[in-house]
Structures are given as C-alpha cells and as structure tokens.
Design a protein around this motif. Sequence first.
Motif, mmCIF file in Angstrom:
data_model
loop_
_atom_site.group_PDB
_atom_site.id
_atom_site.type_symbol
_atom_site.label_atom_id
_atom_site.label_comp_id
_atom_site.label_asym_id
_atom_site.label_seq_id
_atom_site.Cartn_x
_atom_site.Cartn_y
_atom_site.Cartn_z
ATOM 1 N N THR A 20 55.972 45.772 52.885
ATOM 2 C CA THR A 20 55.923 44.409 52.361
ATOM 3 C C THR A 20 54.666 43.684 52.835
ATOM 4 O O THR A 20 53.985 44.108 53.785
ATOM 5 N N GLY A 92 57.037 47.962 43.869
ATOM 6 C CA GLY A 92 57.035 46.507 43.764
ATOM 7 C C GLY A 92 55.652 45.912 43.736
ATOM 8 O O GLY A 92 55.485 44.709 43.527
ATOM 9 N N PRO A 151 54.495 43.615 47.556
ATOM 10 C CA PRO A 151 55.903 43.222 47.414
ATOM 11 C C PRO A 151 56.362 42.372 48.598
ATOM 12 O O PRO A 151 55.875 42.536 49.729
#
Length: 475
Positions: A20, A92, A151
């Motif tokens: 992330t 993502g 993401p």
Amino acid sequence: MSALNPDAAVAPMQYIENKTYDAITVGDIATLTRTLKPQDIELFSVMSGDVNPAHVDADYAKTDIFHGVIAHGVWGGALISAVLGTELPGPGTIFLNQRLKFVLPVGLGDTVTVRVEVTDKQDKGHVKLACSCLNQHDKVVIEGVAPVIAPSEKVRRPRVVLPEVHLHTQRAQYARLLAATDPLDPIRTGVVHPCDSASLTSALEAARQGIIIPVLIGPKVRIEAVASAAGRDLDGIDIINAPHSHAAAAAAVALARTGEVAALMKGALHTDEIMEAVVDPAYSLRTERRMSHIYVLDVPIYPKQLLITDAAINIAPYLAIKRDIVQNVIDLARTLGINLPKVAILSAVETVTPRIASTLGAAALCKMADRGQITGGLLDGPLAFDNAISPAAEAVKGIVSDVAGIADQLVAPDLESANMMAKQQIYLAGANAAGIVLGAQVPIILTSRADSRVARLASCALAQLFVSHRAQEAS
C-alpha cells in the motif's frame, strides 16, 4: 498430504499481494526475469495481428533478433506492467502513464531482467517509479519512468495459475509436401466417377497446380452438369463416358492396367466399388504385395508428418499381411524423403504379453525386419501409442529405443484401431489427413467428402511423388 494419495506432497499455495501507499518507501525495488522465446513472438503476432516480416520472418530480418516487440514496447512494456501490477505496488495500482525509451533490441534467447524502483512519493497516493530492463550482458535495453497511484487497501489473494498456450501452424507439413512436387511432371490420373462438386473441383485444382493430368471417367452429362454448377471449365480435359459408378471403376482400372493412367483417384463412389474393380480378376491391378491404405496426417502438435496404417482396407490382418502393410508404409515414407523411416508397431502395452496377440505380432514383425523380410525402415514394437510419439512417455517408461517417442509411422493392430486413431487426430487434434492405397500396380488416391481442400491436394501429391520416385528407381 493429498486426501487421495497420503504419500503425495501438496504444493504450497502461492499468493499475490500488494504494497500500500503507506507501506511504500523511496528506494523499494522489485524485479522480474524472463527469456524471449519463439512462442512469445508467435503469441504476440496472433494477439496483435502484427505480421511485419522484420518481426516474424527470420529470413527477411537476416537474424533471429525480434526487433518489433521491443521497438514497439509490447513485450518489454508488458513485463514492466506485470511488475507494477503484481509486485510493486501490486494489485489495485492505477497506471497514470508509462514513458519508455528503447535503447537496444532483444533477440531470441535473450534474458531480460525488469527492475522497478520507487523514486518519489507524492500526495494523494501518487508514486513515481524508475523502470529499466537489462539483458543478460547487463546492458540496458529499455529505460523509463512510470507514475502510478498506489493502492490504499491491502490485497492478498491466491496467485492465479495461467494456462499453457500452445501455438501451432496448421498444414505446415502439407505445405512442404506440396512444395516437393514443384519440379515434377504431373501424372495422368483416372478420376473415377467425379459426379459431385468436391471430387471434381479437387481433381481440377490438382490439375491447375500441376500435380495431375485428370482423365474424368463417369456419366459425361452428369460430370458436365457438376462442372457448370461449380463454374468450372472442362475445356481440354479428357472425359470417358461411363453410365454409372461401377462401369466407371471398371473403365478406370482398365486404363491403369494398360498404362494409360499412372494413378487412380476416387470420386463420388464408395471405396468398396473402386477396390472391387481393382481386384476383379478380369482387370486386376494386384501385385505380389497386399494392398493397404495409409493416412498421411499433418498434426499441428506433432513436429513431422505422421503416417497411420491400415485404416481402410485390411480389417483384421494376419502376420503375412501386416508384413506387406509395414513395407508399403516404409516405401511411402522413403518417397516422402524420410531416409530411414521409424516405424512403431502399436499395441496397448510396450512389453510382449502372450494374452495380447498384437504384442506377439509386433515382436514377430520386428524380427522379420532383423532377418531382411522387411527392408528400408527401423522397426520397434510393441509400443503403446504414447510411447511411440511422446519422448516424455518414453523417458518415464525407461524405454531404450531408436523409434519410441519419435515415430514417423504408426502401424495399428487392425483397421478399427487405425481408423479410430486417425479420426481422433483429425477431430480432436485438428489434423488434416491425406490418404493413399499402395500395393497395386498404380497408387490409388482415396479422398473423403469431409476432407479439406489442402488434404485432397496432398493426397494427389502423394501419388505424384510415389510415381516419380518409382520411375527414378526403375531408370
């Protein structure tokens, strides 16, 4: 452990997960290494429709270097995208741009290592990554920058196993077969009862390609009507009038017996009709050799022509007949330029088993070859189908053989198994099947209504090559 086999090890589950935005730091790196293979080029060409000869024609390009994929960024760009989408940042990721510079081409067999490195983190999830591809000599072939939106939520899912993709060129073996007829003179061929469009147009197309000189034998009015309906011109084509198919078969065999035609070609009649005329004592084209049918298959997934016999003439041949069947297929293979044909005598198993008669017959045929009763080929048997054509199956079974795994010809125990085996190749493996009967005074071209155009031409080419080869041997 597997529930079905407690002794079998179970492969660990592999996962794909992302990194992330919050977890990413400047300096993070991910890599991927791939080698450029011919099938990569073929798959790219199929997917994109790119048939630029600089990309797919080695003779045109004069080298094995595949400039097109790298030059357009497809292969290298795809590898970079794969790293960004699966490793860093991973699932993502939203791609904003990809600016790449192509420094060097990549050749077949080159190994490329893709490297992406986080160089900057910005607001709102924006991340900038430096991208590069290095070949096996550590030379940069691609370099660039990829800004993305990383993401915000963690994703961890099982990694999807991609299916194997096999690309094959249809009819490649037949293209070579037809090319081999280019320097040969066409052979005068009696076309028996060509009273449907498929058989008549096939004969005329073979004539146009210089493979045969057709002599059409059958009801003249019907033949002319079929030609008219098909928009074909019969000017200059010999037509011998015969009232029906049986008379046409008898007339064709008579022409072959006197040497007026060098081959026969089946038209719109049953195989039994033409073969009954061939063996009729009044006109017989018999020789001391038993007649047998040979399929010459162009199987896209097999690296060479595959000959299967006997699928149409001898129902349950005994040993002496099988000897002739094997000799016929060897003679045809040598006609096709196979200097030492590899003949697999098939059964259900690869060991001699008294309870399976075909294994005993296979062993006997191999010994007959050792004693010079079968010549010109290399025999092995019994062999199961997989052992005959698959090097992997041969290796697993530990078979030591110069035939197993790479057979040119498959000799089946009987007509039923040969016919089913050939039809399976046609309808499940996408094969095309040319067919010919040998052992008579002239070759007999057997075609089916279901045959493709190229298979029909290939059948004619088999006869032309056989007649030419036999003439050379006689001279």
